[in-house]
Design a protein around this motif. Structure first.
Motif, short mmCIF file in Angstrom:
data_model
loop_
_atom_site.label_atom_id
_atom_site.label_comp_id
_atom_site.label_asym_id
_atom_site.label_seq_id
_atom_site.Cartn_x
_atom_site.Cartn_y
_atom_site.Cartn_z
N SER A 1 -3.38 15.20 3.39
CA SER A 1 -3.14 13.80 3.04
C SER A 1 -4.40 12.97 3.15
CB SER A 1 -2.04 13.22 3.93
OG SER A 1 -2.47 13.14 5.28
N LEU A 2 -5.27 13.31 4.10
CA LEU A 2 -6.53 12.61 4.26
C LEU A 2 -7.47 12.89 3.09
CD1 LEU A 2 -8.53 10.91 5.90
CD2 LEU A 2 -9.12 12.96 7.18
N MET A 3 -7.55 14.15 2.68
CA MET A 3 -8.41 14.49 1.56
C MET A 3 -7.92 13.86 0.26
SD MET A 3 -9.65 18.42 2.22
CE MET A 3 -8.15 19.10 2.95
N GLY A 4 -6.61 13.92 0.03
CA GLY A 4 -6.08 13.37 -1.21
C GLY A 4 -5.97 11.86 -1.22
N PHE B 1 -11.13 12.40 -1.15
CA PHE B 1 -11.20 12.85 -2.54
C PHE B 1 -10.04 12.26 -3.34
CE2 PHE B 1 -12.76 16.41 0.19
CZ PHE B 1 -14.11 16.28 -0.11
N SER B 2 -9.78 11.01 -3.14
CA SER B 2 -8.65 10.38 -3.84
C SER B 2 -8.93 10.28 -5.33
CB SER B 2 -8.41 8.98 -3.27
OG SER B 2 -9.53 8.14 -3.51
N SER C 1 -1.03 11.02 -5.09
CA SER C 1 -0.76 12.46 -5.15
C SER C 1 -2.03 13.22 -4.79
CB SER C 1 -0.30 12.87 -6.56
OG SER C 1 0.92 12.23 -6.89
N VAL C 2 -1.86 14.47 -4.40
CA VAL C 2 -3.00 15.33 -4.07
C VAL C 2 -2.69 16.73 -4.55
CG1 VAL C 2 -2.08 15.77 -1.76
CG2 VAL C 2 -4.49 16.18 -2.23
N PHE D 1 -11.66 3.91 -10.24
CA PHE D 1 -12.30 5.17 -9.90
C PHE D 1 -11.76 5.67 -8.59
CE2 PHE D 1 -15.04 1.98 -7.97
CZ PHE D 1 -15.36 2.52 -6.73
N GLY D 2 -11.83 6.98 -8.42
CA GLY D 2 -11.35 7.60 -7.20
C GLY D 2 -12.49 7.77 -6.22
N GLY D 3 -12.26 8.63 -5.23
CA GLY D 3 -13.27 8.83 -4.20
C GLY D 3 -13.11 7.85 -3.06
N TRP D 4 -13.96 8.00 -2.07
CA TRP D 4 -13.88 7.19 -0.86
C TRP D 4 -14.59 5.86 -1.08
CZ3 TRP D 4 -16.26 8.63 4.51
CH2 TRP D 4 -15.62 7.85 5.51
N ALA D 5 -13.86 4.88 -1.57
CA ALA D 5 -14.43 3.58 -1.88
C ALA D 5 -14.99 2.88 -0.65
CB ALA D 5 -13.38 2.69 -2.56
N ALA D 6 -14.43 3.18 0.53
CA ALA D 6 -14.91 2.56 1.76
C ALA D 6 -16.36 2.94 2.04
CB ALA D 6 -14.02 2.97 2.94
N LEU D 7 -16.79 4.13 1.60
CA LEU D 7 -18.18 4.53 1.78
C LEU D 7 -19.10 3.60 1.00
CD1 LEU D 7 -20.49 6.39 2.61
CD2 LEU D 7 -19.84 7.93 0.73
N LEU D 8 -18.71 3.28 -0.22
CA LEU D 8 -19.50 2.35 -1.03
C LEU D 8 -19.57 0.97 -0.38
CD1 LEU D 8 -21.00 1.69 -3.68
CD2 LEU D 8 -18.77 1.27 -4.74
N MET D 9 -18.46 0.54 0.18
CA MET D 9 -18.41 -0.76 0.85
C MET D 9 -19.30 -0.77 2.09
SD MET D 9 -15.08 -2.58 2.55
CE MET D 9 -15.00 -1.30 3.81
N LEU D 10 -19.20 0.27 2.92
CA LEU D 10 -20.00 0.34 4.13
C LEU D 10 -21.49 0.42 3.81
CD1 LEU D 10 -17.87 2.84 6.25
CD2 LEU D 10 -18.17 0.40 6.68
#
Length: 218
Positions: free
Chosen positions: A86-89, A93-94, A100-101, A149-158
């Motif tokens: 659930s964390l990966m999906g 890697f959303s 869904s994952v 877009f998918g992916g870890w958007a929080a990384l872009l924010m940080l």
């Protein structure tokens, strides 16, 4: 631009999130068995609607909500896999599916010793770049403001807050004082307990609670 080009680097990922950037490449293979059989073998349960090997994250969270106190080692591993999936999906890697994952990610945590050797940070950054590239191409093709877009958007924010401090909110302090040298550095923006449960609170808490737990667990 006069200051040159800027981009998210592997060093940023390591210092901001604590995810490993060295190690084995995160490569997913298609299993020999069918998706239902693999789900039953690694999770102990399987939903009835496994079309194309895609599973709803809400099903994972509802089914594996709380580990029983008397859980066996096998059951504990199954719950840990469900949590990691659930964390990966849902975070690392959303995609744009809206919750869904794909079960192919489950194979990454089939063997916990192998999972601990993966360069998760490198994979997260590569995936985020791919998703941002797709969004940019979609924007060019449609002449619109761009697509999701998918992916870890929080990384872009940080990363934005780290590299452009004037855009960042005030650092929140919870418990012990968090210094500039704290690793992962992203915990400097962990929200205060008194902050309301709005969208920003959820995003920060999701990053701190879920991702750092994932790193420690493997």
């Amino acid at each position: 631009m006069p200051f040159g080009e800027v981009t998210i680097t592997l060093e940023d990922v390591a210092t901001l999130t604590g995810l490993a950037i060295d190690g084995d490449a995160v490569i997913v293979d298609i299993p020999d068995e069918d998706w239902s059989a693999m789900c039953l073998r690694l999770l102990g349960q399987a939903p009835t609607d496994l079309g194309g090997g895609v599973i709803r994250i809400t099903w994972l969270r509802d089914t594996f909500d709380e580990l029983p106190l008397s859980a066996s080692p096998e059951t504990t591993e199954q719950y840990a896999r469900a949590y990691s999936l659930s964390l990966m999906g849902g975070v690392l890697f959303s995609d744009r599916s809206g919750g869904s994952v794909h079960l192919q990610y489950l194979l990454l945590v089939e063997d916990w010793r192998r999972a601990g050797r993966f360069a998760w940070g490198a994979a997260v950054l590569s995936y985020l770049y791919r998703e941002m590239g797709r969004s940019a191409l979609q924007m060019t093709a449609s002449s619109s403001l761009g697509g999701d877009f998918g992916g870890w958007a929080a990384l872009l924010m940080l990363w934005t807050w780290e590299r452009f401090p004037h855009t960042s909110p005030l650092h929140a302090v919870t418990g012990a004082q968090i210094t500039q040298d704290a690793v992962p550095r992203g915990i400097r923006w962990l929200p205060a307990q008194t902050r309301q449960h709005g969208d920003q609170f959820y995003l920060y808490k999701l990053w701190f609670d879920e991702c750092t737990t994932f790193v420690v667990s493997i």
